[in-house]
Design a protein around this motif. Structure first.
Motif, PDB file in Angstrom:
ATOM      1  N   ASP A 190       0.808  -1.221   0.000  1.00 50.92           N
ATOM      2  CA  ASP A 190       0.000   0.000   0.000  1.00 50.92           C
ATOM      3  C   ASP A 190       0.843   1.274   0.000  1.00 50.92           C
ATOM      4  O   ASP A 190       0.311   2.373   0.143  1.00 50.92           O
ATOM      5  CB  ASP A 190      -0.966   0.006   1.185  1.00 50.92           C
ATOM      6  CG  ASP A 190      -0.250   0.023   2.537  1.00 50.92           C
ATOM      7  OD1 ASP A 190       0.981  -0.186   2.583  1.00 50.92           O
ATOM      8  OD2 ASP A 190      -0.946   0.238   3.554  1.00 50.92           O
ATOM      9  N   ASP A 191       2.183   1.144  -0.155  1.00 53.77           N
ATOM     10  CA  ASP A 191       2.975   2.377  -0.171  1.00 53.77           C
ATOM     11  C   ASP A 191       2.681   3.140  -1.469  1.00 53.77           C
ATOM     12  O   ASP A 191       2.181   2.569  -2.434  1.00 53.77           O
ATOM     13  CB  ASP A 191       4.456   2.123   0.120  1.00 53.77           C
ATOM     14  CG  ASP A 191       5.317   1.636  -1.037  1.00 53.77           C
ATOM     15  OD1 ASP A 191       5.163   2.122  -2.178  1.00 53.77           O
ATOM     16  OD2 ASP A 191       6.190   0.785  -0.782  1.00 53.77           O
ATOM     17  N   PRO A 192       2.938   4.440  -1.492  1.00 58.67           N
ATOM     18  CA  PRO A 192       2.519   5.264  -2.626  1.00 58.67           C
ATOM     19  C   PRO A 192       3.087   4.868  -3.988  1.00 58.67           C
ATOM     20  O   PRO A 192       2.505   5.221  -5.013  1.00 58.67           O
ATOM     21  CB  PRO A 192       3.001   6.666  -2.231  1.00 58.67           C
ATOM     22  CG  PRO A 192       3.014   6.650  -0.748  1.00 58.67           C
ATOM     23  CD  PRO A 192       3.460   5.256  -0.386  1.00 58.67           C
ATOM     24  N   PHE A 193       4.188   4.130  -4.014  1.00 61.96           N
ATOM     25  CA  PHE A 193       4.863   3.838  -5.276  1.00 61.96           C
ATOM     26  C   PHE A 193       4.750   2.384  -5.718  1.00 61.96           C
ATOM     27  O   PHE A 193       5.099   2.044  -6.837  1.00 61.96           O
ATOM     28  CB  PHE A 193       6.342   4.222  -5.166  1.00 61.96           C
ATOM     29  CG  PHE A 193       6.532   5.625  -4.679  1.00 61.96           C
ATOM     30  CD1 PHE A 193       6.404   6.698  -5.541  1.00 61.96           C
ATOM     31  CD2 PHE A 193       6.799   5.876  -3.342  1.00 61.96           C
ATOM     32  CE1 PHE A 193       6.554   7.996  -5.084  1.00 61.96           C
ATOM     33  CE2 PHE A 193       6.950   7.175  -2.881  1.00 61.96           C
ATOM     34  CZ  PHE A 193       6.829   8.241  -3.744  1.00 61.96           C
TER      35      PHE A 193
ATOM     36  N   ILE B  78      10.663   3.544  -5.865  1.00 63.78           N
ATOM     37  CA  ILE B  78      10.293   4.754  -5.127  1.00 63.78           C
ATOM     38  C   ILE B  78      10.540   6.011  -5.952  1.00 63.78           C
ATOM     39  O   ILE B  78      10.089   7.087  -5.570  1.00 63.78           O
ATOM     40  CB  ILE B  78      11.006   4.857  -3.766  1.00 63.78           C
ATOM     41  CG1 ILE B  78      12.517   5.033  -3.944  1.00 63.78           C
ATOM     42  CG2 ILE B  78      10.663   3.654  -2.906  1.00 63.78           C
ATOM     43  CD1 ILE B  78      13.230   5.524  -2.719  1.00 63.78           C
ATOM     44  N   TRP B  79      11.215   5.861  -7.073  1.00 61.69           N
ATOM     45  CA  TRP B  79      11.462   7.000  -7.951  1.00 61.69           C
ATOM     46  C   TRP B  79      10.420   7.056  -9.074  1.00 61.69           C
ATOM     47  O   TRP B  79      10.508   7.888  -9.962  1.00 61.69           O
ATOM     48  CB  TRP B  79      12.893   6.939  -8.482  1.00 61.69           C
ATOM     49  CG  TRP B  79      13.881   7.027  -7.360  1.00 61.69           C
ATOM     50  CD1 TRP B  79      14.276   8.155  -6.705  1.00 61.69           C
ATOM     51  CD2 TRP B  79      14.574   5.947  -6.731  1.00 61.69           C
ATOM     52  NE1 TRP B  79      15.169   7.836  -5.696  1.00 61.69           N
ATOM     53  CE2 TRP B  79      15.373   6.484  -5.691  1.00 61.69           C
ATOM     54  CE3 TRP B  79      14.595   4.568  -6.927  1.00 61.69           C
ATOM     55  CZ2 TRP B  79      16.184   5.708  -4.879  1.00 61.69           C
ATOM     56  CZ3 TRP B  79      15.398   3.790  -6.112  1.00 61.69           C
ATOM     57  CH2 TRP B  79      16.189   4.365  -5.098  1.00 61.69           C
ATOM     58  N   SER B  80       9.419   6.173  -9.018  1.00 66.56           N
ATOM     59  CA  SER B  80       8.324   6.144  -9.987  1.00 66.56           C
ATOM     60  C   SER B  80       7.270   7.177  -9.599  1.00 66.56           C
ATOM     61  O   SER B  80       7.328   7.771  -8.521  1.00 66.56           O
ATOM     62  CB  SER B  80       7.649   4.767 -10.000  1.00 66.56           C
ATOM     63  OG  SER B  80       8.565   3.748 -10.245  1.00 66.56           O
ATOM     64  N   SER B  81       6.271   7.293 -10.448  1.00 70.40           N
ATOM     65  CA  SER B  81       5.121   8.134 -10.121  1.00 70.40           C
ATOM     66  C   SER B  81       4.309   7.470  -9.022  1.00 70.40           C
ATOM     67  O   SER B  81       4.208   6.244  -8.957  1.00 70.40           O
ATOM     68  CB  SER B  81       4.226   8.308 -11.352  1.00 70.40           C
ATOM     69  OG  SER B  81       4.937   8.955 -12.378  1.00 70.40           O
ATOM     70  N   LYS B  82       3.711   8.311  -8.195  1.00 68.93           N
ATOM     71  CA  LYS B  82       2.847   7.783  -7.137  1.00 68.93           C
ATOM     72  C   LYS B  82       1.643   7.084  -7.735  1.00 68.93           C
ATOM     73  O   LYS B  82       1.047   7.561  -8.700  1.00 68.93           O
ATOM     74  CB  LYS B  82       2.352   8.918  -6.242  1.00 68.93           C
ATOM     75  CG  LYS B  82       3.301   9.331  -5.173  1.00 68.93           C
ATOM     76  CD  LYS B  82       2.607  10.308  -4.230  1.00 68.93           C
ATOM     77  CE  LYS B  82       3.518  10.693  -3.097  1.00 68.93           C
ATOM     78  NZ  LYS B  82       2.845  11.569  -2.132  1.00 68.93           N
ATOM     79  N   GLN B  83       1.294   5.967  -7.135  1.00 68.78           N
ATOM     80  CA  GLN B  83       0.120   5.197  -7.534  1.00 68.78           C
ATOM     81  C   GLN B  83      -1.067   5.474  -6.624  1.00 68.78           C
ATOM     82  O   GLN B  83      -2.207   5.226  -6.995  1.00 68.78           O
ATOM     83  CB  GLN B  83       0.437   3.696  -7.494  1.00 68.78           C
ATOM     84  CG  GLN B  83       1.608   3.292  -8.361  1.00 68.78           C
ATOM     85  CD  GLN B  83       1.340   3.546  -9.829  1.00 68.78           C
ATOM     86  OE1 GLN B  83       0.301   3.159 -10.335  1.00 68.78           O
ATOM     87  NE2 GLN B  83       2.258   4.220 -10.492  1.00 68.78           N
ATOM     88  N   ARG B  84      -0.777   5.941  -5.400  1.00 66.55           N
ATOM     89  CA  ARG B  84      -1.817   6.153  -4.393  1.00 66.55           C
ATOM     90  C   ARG B  84      -1.219   7.013  -3.282  1.00 66.55           C
ATOM     91  O   ARG B  84      -0.007   7.208  -3.226  1.00 66.55           O
ATOM     92  CB  ARG B  84      -2.303   4.818  -3.818  1.00 66.55           C
ATOM     93  CG  ARG B  84      -1.256   4.096  -2.969  1.00 66.55           C
ATOM     94  CD  ARG B  84      -1.539   2.644  -2.681  1.00 66.55           C
ATOM     95  NE  ARG B  84      -1.608   1.795  -3.850  1.00 66.55           N
ATOM     96  CZ  ARG B  84      -0.555   1.351  -4.547  1.00 66.55           C
ATOM     97  NH1 ARG B  84       0.673   1.723  -4.199  1.00 66.55           N
ATOM     98  NH2 ARG B  84      -0.700   0.567  -5.581  1.00 66.55           N
ATOM     99  N   GLU B  85      -2.060   7.465  -2.398  1.00 65.60           N
ATOM    100  CA  GLU B  85      -1.607   8.158  -1.193  1.00 65.60           C
ATOM    101  C   GLU B  85      -1.637   7.181  -0.028  1.00 65.60           C
ATOM    102  O   GLU B  85      -2.490   6.294   0.022  1.00 65.60           O
ATOM    103  CB  GLU B  85      -2.506   9.366  -0.882  1.00 65.60           C
ATOM    104  CG  GLU B  85      -2.367  10.506  -1.873  1.00 65.60           C
ATOM    105  CD  GLU B  85      -0.977  11.126  -1.894  1.00 65.60           C
ATOM    106  OE1 GLU B  85      -0.321  11.203  -0.825  1.00 65.60           O
ATOM    107  OE2 GLU B  85      -0.543  11.521  -2.988  1.00 65.60           O
TER     108      GLU B  85
END
Length: 143
Positions: A100-103, A108-115
């Motif tokens: 469930d982490d944002p990436f 972690i250098w990708s675009s966020k998938q979620r908050e």
């Protein structure tokens, strides 16, 4: 030391431990509680710039950090990376990853998938407070 290198000038995060050769820091990233870096103190760019003994010291610190993160944070996965494209000073990233982490599942250098929910963020930040002692204890056991 390179006068233009941020990792020569600064700790590179909240200092957890510093030895003669390297240091371990905790990164204050609200999206990735528990994210650590192991940074070689001397300004070199690559693992191949180190002697075999120095490489063994550095990788032992990476291992201790990973074990501590797993024990304290209970992530689904650990990411370990040494890139240095933006900061060519030898350092390793050790990052707890959660589905469930944002990436996730990207880097972690990708675009966020979620908050990340505030509740989850708060719980993980609270857990990460135990990391410095866990890492220092693991390093003490190396001696």
């Amino acid at each position: 030391m390179s006068t233009n290198c941020i990792l020569c000038k600064e700790d590179g995060g909240q200092l957890i431990w510093r030895g003669d050769d390297a240091r371990v820091v905790l990164i204050d990233d609200p999206d990735l509680p528990g994210y650590c870096r192991i940074i070689w103190n001397r300004h070199v760019a690559e693992m191949s710039d180190l002697s075999q003994v120095e490489r063994e010291i550095l990788m032992a610190l990476v291992d201790v950090t990973e074990f501590a993160i797993r024990r304290v944070m209970h992530p689904q996965k650990i990411n370990i990376a040494s890139l240095g494209n933006q900061v060519p000073h030898l350092h390793w990233h050790v990052i707890p990853r959660f589905v469930d982490d944002p990436f996730f599942p990207g880097s972690i250098w990708s675009s966020k998938q979620r908050e990340l929910s505030d509740t989850t963020r708060k719980a993980r930040r609270e857990a990460a407070k135990s990391l410095p002692d866990a890492i220092r204890s693991g390093i003490a056991d190396l001696a």
